[in-house]
Design a protein around this motif. Structure first.
Motif, PDB file in Angstrom:
ATOM      1  N   THR A 221       1.198  -1.121   0.111  1.00  0.00           N
ATOM      2  CA  THR A 221      -0.117   0.393  -0.105  1.00  0.00           C
ATOM      3  C   THR A 221       0.830   1.233  -0.130  1.00  0.00           C
ATOM      4  O   THR A 221       0.481   2.114  -0.498  1.00  0.00           O
ATOM      5  N   GLY A 222       1.934   1.185   0.638  1.00  0.00           N
ATOM      6  CA  GLY A 222       2.869   2.650   0.298  1.00  0.00           C
ATOM      7  C   GLY A 222       3.431   2.547  -0.423  1.00  0.00           C
ATOM      8  O   GLY A 222       3.858   3.133  -0.830  1.00  0.00           O
ATOM      9  N   ARG A 228       1.858   7.571  -6.680  1.00  0.00           N
ATOM     10  CA  ARG A 228       1.017   8.170  -6.397  1.00  0.00           C
ATOM     11  C   ARG A 228       1.286  10.074  -5.985  1.00  0.00           C
ATOM     12  O   ARG A 228      -0.005  10.688  -5.634  1.00  0.00           O
ATOM     13  N   ASP A 229       2.219   9.768  -5.159  1.00  0.00           N
ATOM     14  CA  ASP A 229       3.289  11.532  -4.337  1.00  0.00           C
ATOM     15  C   ASP A 229       1.561  11.351  -3.358  1.00  0.00           C
ATOM     16  O   ASP A 229       1.224  12.835  -2.631  1.00  0.00           O
ATOM     17  N   LEU A 236       7.369   7.140   5.262  1.00  0.00           N
ATOM     18  CA  LEU A 236       6.590   5.706   4.786  1.00  0.00           C
ATOM     19  C   LEU A 236       8.369   5.169   5.154  1.00  0.00           C
ATOM     20  O   LEU A 236       8.031   3.678   5.585  1.00  0.00           O
ATOM     21  N   ALA A 237      10.084   5.475   5.113  1.00  0.00           N
ATOM     22  CA  ALA A 237      10.886   4.550   5.656  1.00  0.00           C
ATOM     23  C   ALA A 237      10.430   4.395   6.889  1.00  0.00           C
ATOM     24  O   ALA A 237      11.000   3.772   7.387  1.00  0.00           O
ATOM     25  N   ASP A 327      11.342   6.789  -7.954  1.00  0.00           N
ATOM     26  CA  ASP A 327      11.582   7.933  -9.836  1.00  0.00           C
ATOM     27  C   ASP A 327      11.010   6.404 -10.756  1.00  0.00           C
ATOM     28  O   ASP A 327      11.371   6.477 -11.845  1.00  0.00           O
ATOM     29  N   LEU A 328      11.011   5.691 -10.414  1.00  0.00           N
ATOM     30  CA  LEU A 328      10.708   4.339 -11.340  1.00  0.00           C
ATOM     31  C   LEU A 328       9.682   4.918 -12.238  1.00  0.00           C
ATOM     32  O   LEU A 328       9.545   4.587 -14.092  1.00  0.00           O
ATOM     33  N   ALA A 329       8.524   4.947 -12.033  1.00  0.00           N
ATOM     34  CA  ALA A 329       7.697   5.509 -13.186  1.00  0.00           C
ATOM     35  C   ALA A 329       7.104   7.259 -13.309  1.00  0.00           C
ATOM     36  O   ALA A 329       6.691   7.605 -14.163  1.00  0.00           O
ATOM     37  N   ARG A 330       8.271   7.770 -12.980  1.00  0.00           N
ATOM     38  CA  ARG A 330       8.829   9.263 -13.880  1.00  0.00           C
ATOM     39  C   ARG A 330       9.772   9.063 -15.223  1.00  0.00           C
ATOM     40  O   ARG A 330      10.146   8.672 -14.866  1.00  0.00           O
TER      41      ARG A 330
END
Length: 332
Positions: A221-222, A228-229, A236-237, A327-330
């Motif tokens: 979920t995180g 989705r920012d 989260l960390a 950064d993967l989905a950017r």
């Protein structure tokens, strides 16, 4: 009883050692090597139970002699278990020195003395060197069972003084049948647990019986919220820092493996994490392969560091990995 500990995929190894024992050719040290969660500890315990029994039968220990009574009560003086004092910590030299003193005395029950050490790769340099003294002069009717998940991390001098018994992961059919029977699960649920545990059935059972599935749910979920920012990396960390860190890295790595398969093999959906299908499809569609492999390499580096018992800053480690994930989905 032996039957409860001897899983069906252990038959060849068990028969081999029984033959050696019956012909008085059992070595003084065995290295039980294989992936974590396939049942090596159960095998070691089954062998110890058999050797300690004063009146063993063809099917295993009798269960009623004085030695069996002591073992069942958990107080057998000739059975020693050595583990790290805490998860991720080394086996200390003082623990091995106590073992040396114990083995200098005769067996209190007049039979075998058995030592189960797990995980053997947790030995540090000092404790490994101390263990060499036992391996070189173990004494009569003494068996050391070194349960090892990562044999490459053991000192070569330790490995060379043990007879190695390899344990492979059972077939998917064996693992699924065993897990379904033990936990009362349907085939689909059992298969999903096994996918998450690389086919290791006892690891899958522990996953099901612990709170790790809830941790995984929060992790997934995180990670989706991060893409989705909807959540900050630092927050989260901080949340993930309370989880089993090595397990989190394994789960994150499994997501990357699914993404790579979907990209390179043009698979329509993930293999290991089908419950995260929508998120992984989106990342696979947008992510640059070089970034995926870079993150996978970074995760592997951190896993090795943790297994070598380094003590990283958990917050900073997770923040770095989560930034790379986000950064993967950017698109660049």
């Amino acid at each position: 009883m032996v039957a409860d500990l001897l899983h069906p995929w252990f038959t060849p190894q068990w028969e081999r050692l029984l033959t050696q024992h019956r012909s008085n050719r059992l070595p003084h040290a065995l290295l039980l090597s294989g992936a974590q969660g396939v049942g090596k500890h159960d095998f070691a315990q089954a062998l110890a139970n058999l050797l300690l029994c004063h009146q063993p039968t063809a099917s295993g220990p009798c269960g009623h002699c004085h030695s069996c009574d002591l073992r069942i009560a958990g107080h057998h003086p000739d059975l020693v278990s050595i583990t790290p004092e805490a998860i991720g910590k080394p086996i200390k030299v003082d623990q091995v020195r106590v073992l040396i003193d114990h083995l200098h005395s005769t067996a209190q029950q007049g039979g075998y003395r058995v030592v189960i050490m797990e995980p053997a790769e947790a030995l540090n340099i000092s404790s490994a060197n101390a263990l060499l003294k036992i391996l070189e002069e173990p004494g009569d009717n003494t068996l050391l069972l070194l349960v090892c998940h990562q044999p490459g991390q053991l000192m070569p001098t330790i490995r060379s003084r043990c007879q190695r018994i390899d344990f492979v992961t059972p077939t998917p059919e064996q693992a699924q049948a065993w897990l379904s029977e033990n936990l009362g699960l349907d085939t689909e649920k059992a298969q999903q647990l096994l996918r998450l545990c690389h086919g290791a059935p006892l690891k899958a059972r522990r996953l099901y019986e612990s709170d790790l599935l809830e941790q995984r749910k929060k992790l997934m979920t995180g990670l989706a919220d991060l893409l989705r920012d909807r959540v900050a990396v630092t927050d989260l960390a901080l949340q993930f820092g309370k989880f089993d860190l090595l397990q989190c890295l394994d789960w994150l790595n499994s997501l990357l493996s699914d993404i790579i398969r979907m990209q390179l093999a043009n698979l329509p959906e993930p293999v290991v994490n089908p419950d995260m299908k929508s998120m992984l499809q989106a990342v696979a569609k947008r992510a640059d392969s070089a970034k995926i492999f870079a993150l996978a390499d970074r995760i592997q580096e951190e896993r090795v560091s943790l297994m070598l018992r380094h003590n990283p800053n958990r917050q900073l480690l997770l923040e770095r990995l989560l930034l790379l994930w986000s950064d993967l989905a950017r698109k660049t």
